[in-house]
Design an enzyme around this catalytic site. Structure first.
Site, short mmCIF file in Angstrom:
data_model
loop_
_atom_site.label_atom_id
_atom_site.label_comp_id
_atom_site.label_asym_id
_atom_site.label_seq_id
_atom_site.Cartn_x
_atom_site.Cartn_y
_atom_site.Cartn_z
N ARG A 1 40.88 47.22 50.21
CA ARG A 1 40.48 46.40 49.12
C ARG A 1 40.43 45.30 49.69
O ARG A 1 41.05 44.56 50.48
CB ARG A 1 41.40 46.46 48.08
CG ARG A 1 40.97 45.30 47.01
CD ARG A 1 41.81 45.15 45.98
NE ARG A 1 41.53 44.54 45.11
CZ ARG A 1 42.18 43.46 44.23
NH1 ARG A 1 43.50 43.60 44.61
NH2 ARG A 1 41.75 42.76 43.47
N HIS B 1 37.04 42.36 40.11
CA HIS B 1 37.40 43.51 39.78
C HIS B 1 36.11 44.56 39.60
O HIS B 1 35.98 45.39 38.59
CB HIS B 1 37.73 43.69 38.14
CG HIS B 1 38.98 42.98 37.93
ND1 HIS B 1 39.28 41.99 36.73
CD2 HIS B 1 40.32 43.02 38.26
CE1 HIS B 1 40.68 41.76 36.88
NE2 HIS B 1 41.25 42.34 37.96
N ASN C 1 45.85 48.30 50.07
CA ASN C 1 45.52 46.97 49.17
C ASN C 1 46.67 45.94 49.41
O ASN C 1 47.77 46.06 49.02
CB ASN C 1 45.63 47.59 47.65
CG ASN C 1 45.17 46.44 46.76
OD1 ASN C 1 45.10 45.17 47.25
ND2 ASN C 1 45.01 46.76 45.74
N ARG D 1 47.23 33.46 34.54
CA ARG D 1 45.88 32.37 34.76
C ARG D 1 45.49 32.00 33.27
O ARG D 1 45.35 32.89 32.33
CB ARG D 1 45.10 33.42 35.50
CG ARG D 1 45.21 33.37 37.09
CD ARG D 1 44.42 34.22 37.74
NE ARG D 1 44.99 35.70 37.99
CZ ARG D 1 44.17 36.67 38.51
NH1 ARG D 1 43.02 36.59 38.69
NH2 ARG D 1 45.04 37.89 38.71
N GLU E 1 40.94 52.41 40.57
CA GLU E 1 40.45 51.58 41.73
C GLU E 1 40.63 52.17 42.99
O GLU E 1 39.76 52.33 43.74
CB GLU E 1 40.88 50.23 41.72
CG GLU E 1 40.34 49.45 40.66
CD GLU E 1 41.20 48.12 40.11
OE1 GLU E 1 42.45 48.34 39.76
OE2 GLU E 1 40.58 47.01 40.47
#
Ligand code: ADP
Length: 393
Positions: A86, A175, A9, A236, A380
């Site tokens: 990913r 996601h 990742n 964010r 994940e």
């Protein structure tokens, strides 16, 4: 030594790698950070053992060092069975994980304009891993793929249609691996087939997004063309009035500065002026820091509004599911979020909500709640390992 699956990742300045057994047991993990900077560093395993990196190590250097570390520890004694990567943006080209070949690499490259901060670095990770293990099947798992089932009413923006037709401007959602894992786990906990399970999945980490899943399919989600839209996040902004851009331009904030402001200096960090860590934020709010209290309230209220909005895409709801570092660990955020949603019928069992994390029961709703509320740990990396194994067989 048994076979392993390697999961890679790559973030903009970080690299996470993990090893899984073919039965998807997590065997080892490692993290390199501050890549490209003089103080690049890496650590591995639960003990966070220091792994030496060259000065200004880049992603290739870090990957080579972490693989070497796994080999020295005899965690990797032969080539991995499969490698899962990913990849943030798969555009409309990918609805599922893909075995990587020249065509897939080109398609990922084509999506770069949609995710200029993420896809190039994901490609770097893939190429570096291919150089180390040229004969091992490699699989790309896309954050966007799970949301390719969104109907057009949920993915089109109120913009001139040609923006979508010519440039692919639409809601993609992110996601996806976490939200699809929430579906699988919720169906298991509720003892229902995935294809008959409808949930609202709230992934609350540093990045935050919420998804409506109807009968096993993503039908609405809060992140959009980029992972900036929707909920208030660590740094964010989430949703803002697009009219702000004109206003900020008149104050000299434009281009890269604007992007930096919205991605890195907003959200919990911007509102509090001090932290993007939810634990610190709550502690400071409870000690009387007004800005931290406001940040927490804005975070929870935005989330509550979105839970209401997600109801518009469902005709039944089997569970509201919380996950991610905040969703899994913060009883305060769960409580403050659901407090204004009594009208929709949500009600928490305060004891179960506070205790969660100390037992393995997932339900935190009160017996009079109209809907179950679950807390589920996301994984994940295991989803990526599982997809890599499935695609490469
Ligand atoms: P990422 O998106 O980087 O994977 P995580 O899912 O690990 O991030 O979530 C990080 C967030 O989770 C941080 O805001 C952190 O403060 C928060 N968090 C972790 N543990 C707790 C806790 N016990 N209580 C409240 N927030 C927590």
């Amino acid at each position: 030594m048994e076979d392993v699956i390697l999961v890679v990742n790559c973030g903009s300045s970080s690299l996470k790698v993990a090893l899984f057994s073919p039965r998807l047991q997590h065997l080892a993990g490692a993290l390199a950070e501050r890549l490209g900077q003089p103080d690049a560093k890496a650590r591995a395993g639960v003990d966070k053992v220091h792994v030496p990196l060259p000065k200004n190590a880049n992603h290739e250097d870090a990957l080579a060092a972490l693989i070497r570390h796994f080999e020295e520890q005899r965690l990797l004694t032969r080539q991995p069975l499969a490698i899962g990567h990913r990849v943030v943006h798969g555009g409309e080209a990918f609805r599922a994980p893909a075995l990587i070949d020249a065509e897939v690499l080109e398609a990922i490259e084509d999506c770069t304009s949609l995710a200029p901060l993420h896809n190039p670095v994901n490609l770097t990770g893939i190429r570096a891993t291919q150089a180390l293990f040229p004969d091992v099947p490699q699989v790309a798992v896309f954050d966007t793929a799970f949301h390719q089932t969104l109907p057009s009413k949920a993915y089109l923006y109120g913009l001139p249609r040609r923006f979508y037709d010519d440039w692919g401007v639409r809601r993609y959602g992110f996601h996806g691996t976490s939200h699809s894992f929430m579906l699988t786990e919720s169906a298991r906990i509720l003892n229902k087939p995935e294809s008959e399970t409808s949930i609202i999945s709230a992934h609350l980490g540093n990045g935050c997004s919420i998804t409506a899943i109807r009968n096993g399919k993503s039908v609405d989600t809060s992140m959009g063309l980029t992972p900036l839209e929707g909920l208030v996040m660590g740094t964010r902004s989430g949703d803002i009035d697009p009219g702000l851009f004109d206003f900020l331009r008149s104050r000299g904030i434009d281009g890269e500065a604007l992007s930096d402001l919205l991605n890195n200096d907003s959200g919990l960090l911007g509102l509090s002026g001090s932290t993007n860590d939810m634990r610190t934020l709550i502690r400071q709010a409870d000690q009387g820091d007004r800005r931290c209290a406001d940040a927490l309230a804005v975070f929870c209220f935005r989330l509550a509004r979105y839970i209401g909005a997600m109801m518009a895409s469902l005709d039944s709801l089997d569970a509201l599911v919380f996950t991610g570092g905040i969703g899994e660990n913060s009883d305060r955020v769960r409580k403050d979020t659901l407090a204004p949603l009594g009208l929709l019928g949500f009600s928490l069992d305060s004891g179960a909500n506070e205790k969660h994390g100390r037992d393995s029961k997932h339900h935190i709703e009160h017996s009079n709640s109209r809907f179950p509320v679950l807390v589920v740990a996301t994984n994940e990396e295991a989803v990526i390992a599982s997809a890599a194994l499935a695609q490469s067989c």
